[in-house]
Design a protein around this motif. Structure first.
Motif, PDB file in Angstrom:
ATOM      1  N   GLU A 101       0.829  -1.199   0.000  1.00  9.08           N
ATOM      2  CA  GLU A 101       0.000   0.000   0.000  1.00  9.08           C
ATOM      3  C   GLU A 101       0.869   1.257   0.000  1.00  9.08           C
ATOM      4  O   GLU A 101       1.989   1.254   0.511  1.00  9.08           O
ATOM      5  CB  GLU A 101      -0.915   0.054   1.231  1.00  9.08           C
ATOM      6  CG  GLU A 101      -1.812  -1.132   1.423  1.00  9.08           C
ATOM      7  CD  GLU A 101      -1.233  -2.156   2.381  1.00  9.08           C
ATOM      8  OE1 GLU A 101      -2.013  -2.928   2.985  1.00  9.08           O
ATOM      9  OE2 GLU A 101       0.006  -2.183   2.523  1.00  9.08           O
ATOM     10  N   SER A 102       0.304   2.323  -0.527  1.00 11.92           N
ATOM     11  CA  SER A 102       0.960   3.631  -0.480  1.00 11.92           C
ATOM     12  C   SER A 102      -0.102   4.706  -0.596  1.00 11.92           C
ATOM     13  O   SER A 102      -1.260   4.412  -0.924  1.00 11.92           O
ATOM     14  CB  SER A 102       1.984   3.776  -1.608  1.00 11.92           C
ATOM     15  OG  SER A 102       1.357   3.671  -2.873  1.00 11.92           O
ATOM     16  N   CYS A 109      -2.677   0.173  -4.011  1.00  9.79           N
ATOM     17  CA  CYS A 109      -2.273  -1.158  -3.584  1.00  9.79           C
ATOM     18  C   CYS A 109      -1.706  -1.883  -4.795  1.00  9.79           C
ATOM     19  O   CYS A 109      -2.446  -2.264  -5.699  1.00  9.79           O
ATOM     20  CB  CYS A 109      -3.458  -1.922  -3.018  1.00  9.79           C
ATOM     21  SG  CYS A 109      -3.117  -3.656  -2.662  1.00  9.79           S
ATOM     22  N   THR A 165      -1.134   1.349   5.446  1.00 10.13           N
ATOM     23  CA  THR A 165      -0.679   2.733   5.282  1.00 10.13           C
ATOM     24  C   THR A 165      -1.528   3.612   6.189  1.00 10.13           C
ATOM     25  O   THR A 165      -2.744   3.456   6.255  1.00 10.13           O
ATOM     26  CB  THR A 165      -0.761   3.178   3.809  1.00 10.13           C
ATOM     27  OG1 THR A 165      -0.226   4.494   3.673  1.00 10.13           O
ATOM     28  CG2 THR A 165      -2.192   3.164   3.274  1.00 10.13           C
ATOM     29  N   GLN A 166      -0.875   4.510   6.903  1.00  8.48           N
ATOM     30  CA  GLN A 166      -1.556   5.331   7.894  1.00  8.48           C
ATOM     31  C   GLN A 166      -2.231   6.531   7.236  1.00  8.48           C
ATOM     32  O   GLN A 166      -1.608   7.247   6.449  1.00  8.48           O
ATOM     33  CB  GLN A 166      -0.566   5.826   8.944  1.00  8.48           C
ATOM     34  CG  GLN A 166      -1.157   6.771   9.966  1.00  8.48           C
ATOM     35  CD  GLN A 166      -2.058   6.082  10.966  1.00  8.48           C
ATOM     36  OE1 GLN A 166      -1.685   5.062  11.547  1.00  8.48           O
ATOM     37  NE2 GLN A 166      -3.264   6.620  11.167  1.00  8.48           N
ATOM     38  N   VAL A 223      -5.263   3.014  10.232  1.00 10.85           N
ATOM     39  CA  VAL A 223      -4.403   2.371   9.252  1.00 10.85           C
ATOM     40  C   VAL A 223      -5.278   1.628   8.249  1.00 10.85           C
ATOM     41  O   VAL A 223      -6.208   0.921   8.623  1.00 10.85           O
ATOM     42  CB  VAL A 223      -3.421   1.383   9.925  1.00 10.85           C
ATOM     43  CG1 VAL A 223      -2.568   0.683   8.865  1.00 10.85           C
ATOM     44  CG2 VAL A 223      -2.547   2.114  10.928  1.00 10.85           C
ATOM     45  N   LEU A 243      -5.347   6.158  -2.053  1.00 11.17           N
ATOM     46  CA  LEU A 243      -4.482   5.050  -1.661  1.00 11.17           C
ATOM     47  C   LEU A 243      -4.286   4.116  -2.852  1.00 11.17           C
ATOM     48  O   LEU A 243      -5.197   3.921  -3.647  1.00 11.17           O
ATOM     49  CB  LEU A 243      -5.091   4.278  -0.494  1.00 11.17           C
ATOM     50  CG  LEU A 243      -5.454   5.080   0.751  1.00 11.17           C
ATOM     51  CD1 LEU A 243      -5.992   4.135   1.832  1.00 11.17           C
ATOM     52  CD2 LEU A 243      -4.287   5.880   1.254  1.00 11.17           C
ATOM     53  N   GLY A 284      -0.944   6.995   1.900  1.00  9.78           N
ATOM     54  CA  GLY A 284      -1.455   7.538   3.145  1.00  9.78           C
ATOM     55  C   GLY A 284      -0.748   8.823   3.530  1.00  9.78           C
ATOM     56  O   GLY A 284       0.255   9.209   2.923  1.00  9.78           O
ATOM     57  N   TYR A 331      -5.550  -1.129   5.144  1.00 16.23           N
ATOM     58  CA  TYR A 331      -4.904  -2.334   4.632  1.00 16.23           C
ATOM     59  C   TYR A 331      -5.564  -2.784   3.341  1.00 16.23           C
ATOM     60  O   TYR A 331      -6.790  -2.747   3.208  1.00 16.23           O
ATOM     61  CB  TYR A 331      -5.025  -3.473   5.643  1.00 16.23           C
ATOM     62  CG  TYR A 331      -4.349  -3.225   6.961  1.00 16.23           C
ATOM     63  CD1 TYR A 331      -5.037  -2.625   8.007  1.00 16.23           C
ATOM     64  CD2 TYR A 331      -3.021  -3.590   7.159  1.00 16.23           C
ATOM     65  CE1 TYR A 331      -4.421  -2.391   9.225  1.00 16.23           C
ATOM     66  CE2 TYR A 331      -2.397  -3.363   8.374  1.00 16.23           C
ATOM     67  CZ  TYR A 331      -3.105  -2.762   9.402  1.00 16.23           C
ATOM     68  OH  TYR A 331      -2.493  -2.534  10.595  1.00 16.23           O
TER      69      TYR A 331
END
Length: 123
Positions: free
Chosen positions: A6-7, A22, A117-118, A93, A20, A9, A95
């Motif tokens: 993931e990216s 994935c 990712t937060q 977070v 986001l 956030g 997912y």
């Protein structure tokens, strides 16, 4: 095996937007069920959005309907979650998950998970 990363956030003000991503690798996910979950500290993992890549059906939690959109890019083997009109309660977070079959889109049905990712939404 399927690897999910993931990216996207970050920190955003209430009312703002984030997207986001994935990225899936190791195996094509064209026949998988893909989903986004989120989990706040001390709470159960909550399903947010999901779709069956081959079947076309889509699920959204009531709390995000009309604000979040799940989509995919077949060429990149990537799933996205566009989040608009963000609220402080959208904070935890997030997912990404994949399953060969997930009838109810529940966490226990998913075989593969990213590390998360937060997302932080400030009021």
């Amino acid at each position: 095996q399927v690897q999910l990363v993931e990216s996207g956030g970050g920190l955003v003000q209430a009312g703002g937007s984030l997207r986001l991503s994935c990225a899936a690798s190791g195996r094509t996910v064209s026949n998988y069920v893909m989903a986004w979950f989120r989990q706040a500290p001390g709470k159960e993992r909550e399903r947010v959005a999901a779709f069956s890549w081959s079947g076309g059906s889509t699920y959204y939690a009531d709390s995000v309907k009309g604000r979040f959109t799940i989509s995919r890019d077949n060429a990149k083997n990537t799933v996205y979650l566009q989040m608009n009109s963000l609220k402080p309660e959208d904070t935890p977070v997030y997912y990404c998950a994949a399953a060969t079959e997930a009838r109810y889109y529940e966490a226990g049905e998913f075989d593969y998970w990213g590390r998360g990712t937060q997302v932080t939404v400030s009021s």
